[in-house]
Write a protein that holds these residues in place. Structure first.
Motif, mmCIF file in Angstrom:
data_model
loop_
_atom_site.group_PDB
_atom_site.id
_atom_site.type_symbol
_atom_site.label_atom_id
_atom_site.label_comp_id
_atom_site.label_asym_id
_atom_site.label_seq_id
_atom_site.Cartn_x
_atom_site.Cartn_y
_atom_site.Cartn_z
ATOM 1 N N VAL A 249 0.859 -1.187 0.000
ATOM 2 C CA VAL A 249 0.000 0.000 0.000
ATOM 3 C C VAL A 249 0.891 1.231 0.000
ATOM 4 C CG1 VAL A 249 -1.866 1.216 1.175
ATOM 5 C CG2 VAL A 249 -1.713 -1.271 1.346
ATOM 6 N N SER A 250 0.655 2.117 -0.935
ATOM 7 C CA SER A 250 1.442 3.343 -1.018
ATOM 8 C C SER A 250 0.495 4.532 -1.248
ATOM 9 C CB SER A 250 2.458 3.249 -2.163
ATOM 10 O OG SER A 250 3.223 4.434 -2.240
ATOM 11 N N PRO A 251 0.500 5.488 -0.324
ATOM 12 C CA PRO A 251 1.220 5.512 0.946
ATOM 13 C C PRO A 251 0.618 4.517 1.942
ATOM 14 C CG PRO A 251 -0.230 7.401 0.776
ATOM 15 C CD PRO A 251 -0.289 6.721 -0.540
ATOM 16 N N ASN A 252 1.467 4.045 2.872
ATOM 17 C CA ASN A 252 1.074 2.974 3.791
ATOM 18 C C ASN A 252 0.238 3.551 4.938
ATOM 19 O OD1 ASN A 252 0.830 0.632 5.285
ATOM 20 N ND2 ASN A 252 2.933 0.691 6.059
ATOM 21 N N ARG A 253 -1.056 3.731 4.680
ATOM 22 C CA ARG A 253 -1.974 4.192 5.712
ATOM 23 C C ARG A 253 -3.381 3.688 5.398
ATOM 24 N NH1 ARG A 253 -0.537 9.586 3.512
ATOM 25 N NH2 ARG A 253 -2.189 10.316 2.110
ATOM 26 N N VAL A 254 -4.256 3.807 6.397
ATOM 27 C CA VAL A 254 -5.615 3.274 6.285
ATOM 28 C C VAL A 254 -6.602 4.335 5.840
ATOM 29 C CG1 VAL A 254 -7.517 2.232 7.594
ATOM 30 C CG2 VAL A 254 -5.175 1.507 8.027
ATOM 31 N N GLN A 255 -6.513 5.533 6.412
ATOM 32 C CA GLN A 255 -7.498 6.582 6.158
ATOM 33 C C GLN A 255 -7.001 7.573 5.114
ATOM 34 O OE1 GLN A 255 -8.813 8.415 9.825
ATOM 35 N NE2 GLN A 255 -8.886 6.450 10.902
ATOM 36 N N PHE A 256 -7.900 7.903 4.191
ATOM 37 C CA PHE A 256 -7.575 8.836 3.120
ATOM 38 C C PHE A 256 -8.669 9.897 3.030
ATOM 39 C CE2 PHE A 256 -5.254 5.047 2.063
ATOM 40 C CZ PHE A 256 -4.059 5.505 1.509
ATOM 41 N N THR A 333 -10.313 3.282 4.419
ATOM 42 C CA THR A 333 -11.452 4.139 4.736
ATOM 43 C C THR A 333 -11.253 5.502 4.095
ATOM 44 O OG1 THR A 333 -11.811 3.029 6.852
ATOM 45 C CG2 THR A 333 -12.786 5.205 6.588
ATOM 46 N N VAL A 334 -12.264 5.960 3.366
ATOM 47 C CA VAL A 334 -12.269 7.303 2.804
ATOM 48 C C VAL A 334 -13.165 8.162 3.694
ATOM 49 C CG1 VAL A 334 -12.781 8.725 0.792
ATOM 50 C CG2 VAL A 334 -11.922 6.392 0.491
ATOM 51 N N LEU A 341 -6.551 9.899 10.844
ATOM 52 C CA LEU A 341 -5.420 9.291 11.542
ATOM 53 C C LEU A 341 -4.539 8.577 10.525
ATOM 54 C CD1 LEU A 341 -3.981 8.439 14.192
ATOM 55 C CD2 LEU A 341 -5.417 6.391 14.151
ATOM 56 N N GLU A 342 -3.260 8.934 10.504
ATOM 57 C CA GLU A 342 -2.311 8.242 9.637
ATOM 58 C C GLU A 342 -1.672 7.120 10.439
ATOM 59 O OE1 GLU A 342 1.924 9.229 7.513
ATOM 60 O OE2 GLU A 342 0.283 10.666 7.188
ATOM 61 N N GLY A 411 -12.466 15.040 15.497
ATOM 62 C CA GLY A 411 -11.779 13.770 15.645
ATOM 63 C C GLY A 411 -11.816 12.927 14.383
ATOM 64 N N SER A 412 -10.914 11.973 14.317
ATOM 65 C CA SER A 412 -10.826 11.079 13.167
ATOM 66 C C SER A 412 -11.677 9.839 13.388
ATOM 67 C CB SER A 412 -9.373 10.651 12.939
ATOM 68 O OG SER A 412 -8.954 9.789 13.995
ATOM 69 N N HIS A 413 -11.813 9.032 12.357
ATOM 70 C CA HIS A 413 -12.338 7.688 12.523
ATOM 71 C C HIS A 413 -11.301 6.851 13.284
ATOM 72 C CE1 HIS A 413 -15.823 8.114 9.906
ATOM 73 N NE2 HIS A 413 -15.063 8.733 9.015
#
Length: 483
Positions: A249-256, A333-334, A341-342, A411-413
């Protein structure tokens, strides 16, 4: 709405007796007596805390008069100051099923017709009836998992599980012959050992391959039993793992955020031909889509797309081969929130350093942030002025749900951070060790057999040579004698 009486209700005139009149009568009676009137105590049963009483439950108002040896009391219950709601020779008034119209302040007292003796009026008890929300079901660590993982289903009513018993169900598609539930398109099948248990969690251990099911929970409490509605449906999606492939995954994170670019690749040992990135969407009708069908562009085995839709781009992504092998999966998650949160999309190894960052859309990214870990109460871990938090050496206890929050930005998810043990040295299975030992013993036996056979053959050949030499010598002697 009905009142369940334990004796015949008095006449209508009794039902509208003024409480003030009774108070005056009690005061006049007490003036002619030298002792205090017996004390009345009103209790509410059950007295659920902190959740309160919900619509549809049954409530009992119990009036106890503290005077020994007296049994001929006439009990009366009042709502507010003026309304007599119930009168009985029994000391319990049952209301049920209650509605919000029953909300109010209640009191009680006792009256003896034999000597016109009255008890004191009890202290007020407030009955608050509220609408019950459906149970909330969560799936941890996530609604997707890999084969062999353990998954926990958690159920809550309101903000607490106190006093509730829970049952867990698999939601199967409705078909002819099954009992129907109003406004439901599924039939709940009770899971093993999950009927009315205390505690709000149920564990699914070692979930099998290709497990794609929907689950619901329901709560109950009280006597007579009061049932909540079913919770919302939750999906559990499980696939197998191929040791020869992994997802990048690039960039390596969940939330975008909206309109960000994401690249997903298939790292395959050997030839990556035939591997494709796929995604699973749980919204509306669950389905599996392959890149680039209606989304993304493909270069080799890498899929690149832009997050343009919160619903269709939020889902589980993985790599799959033509032969049905799977890589690990990630949940992307979008978000339309201004805070994300990264956190690493892929599992981190124990001992590695992990950095969590709070990203702000349209504002400086170095704002301060609170970092929370969702355990029992979503506890605050720390506040960082730079907007990022570092875990120097991750351990198994660091695994869990995390979110970040800014006092003004919001706040973030939540995102799940997975921590895995480092790859262990190769451990030979016992069956393989037994096989190797057996092969070694057989090989030694065969080798010794070959050596013995060779030695025997050589010895036999040597003996044969000695006999020939003896025969030649004898022939020579005989020939000489004949001469």
């Amino acid at each position: 709405m009905t009142f369940h009486n334990t004796s015949t209700v008095k006449q209508d005139s009794m039902e509208h007796t003024s409480l003030w009149g009774l108070v005056l009568l009690s005061a006049l009676t007490c003036c002619g007596q030298t002792q205090e009137p017996p004390r009345a105590v009103l209790t509410l049963q059950p007295n659920w805390t902190p959740t309160g009483i919900y619509e549809g439950e049954t409530v009992t108002l119990r009036c106890d008069i503290q005077e020994e040896g007296v049994t001929d009391w006439e009990y009366r219950w009042y709502r507010g100051l003026y309304n007599l709601v119930y009168s009985s020779s029994q000391n319990e008034c049952r209301l049920g099923p209650v509605e919000q119209s029953h909300n109010g302040v209640y009191s009680c007292m006792g009256v003896r017709g034999s000597n016109s003796q009255n008890s004191s009026i009890s202290e007020d008890v407030t009955l608050t009836v509220s609408w019950i929300p459906p149970p909330h079901l969560t799936v941890s660590p996530s609604w997707w998992a890999n084969a062999g993982d353990s998954v926990t289903l958690s159920c809550e009513v309101g903000e607490s599980s106190t006093g509730w018993r829970f049952s867990w169900y698999k939601a199967v598609p409705y078909r002819e012959g099954l009992p129907s539930y109003p406004d439901k398109d599924f039939f709940p099948v009770l899971l093993p050992d999950s009927d009315g248990g205390a505690g709000g969690s149920y564990s699914l251990s070692l979930v099998g391959l290709n497990h794609r099911e929907r689950y619901v929970c329901r709560a109950e409490r009280g006597d007579p039993v009061y049932y909540t509605d079913f919770s919302e449906l939750k999906f559990l999606w499980v696939e197998g793992l191929s040791p020869s492939a992994s997802l990048t995954v690039s960039p390596n994170r969940v939330q975008f955020f909206y309109n960000e670019s994401v690249s997903l690749g298939c790292a395959v040992q050997g030839n990556s031909t035939g591997w494709r990135v796929k995604r699973y969407l749980r919204w509306e009708e669950p389905r599996v889509l392959e890149c680039p069908t209606d989304w993304g562009s493909v270069t080799g085995s890498t899929c690149t797309f832009t997050t343009t839709d919160v619903w269709s781009d939020t889902g589980v992504y993985w790599c799959e081969s033509r032969s049905g092998e799977y890589s690990d999966a990630v949940n992307i998650t979008v978000t339309l929130r201004g805070v994300a949160l990264e956190s690493p999309a892929l599992p981190v190894t124990q001992g590695d350093s992990v950095t969590l960052r709070c990203r702000y859309q349209g504002t400086p990214s170095n704002l301060s942030a609170e970092f929370h870990k969702w355990m029992d109460n979503g506890s605050l871990i720390r506040t960082e002025l730079t907007g990022e938090m570092t875990i120097p050496a991750a351990t198994q206890s660091d695994e869990g749900w995390y979110r970040c929050k800014h006092p003004d930005q919001g706040g973030s998810h939540g995102s799940w951070v997975s921590v895995r043990a480092p790859a262990a040295d190769t451990v030979w299975p016992i069956s393989l060790l037994i096989l190797l030992c057996s092969l070694l013993v057989v090989s030694i036996f065969l080798l010794m057999t070959v050596v013995l056979v060779v030695k025997r053959c050589r010895a036999r050949a040597a003996r044969s040579g000695d006999k020939r030499n003896d025969r030649d010598t004898t022939d020579q002697v005989i020939s000489i004698e004949l001469t």
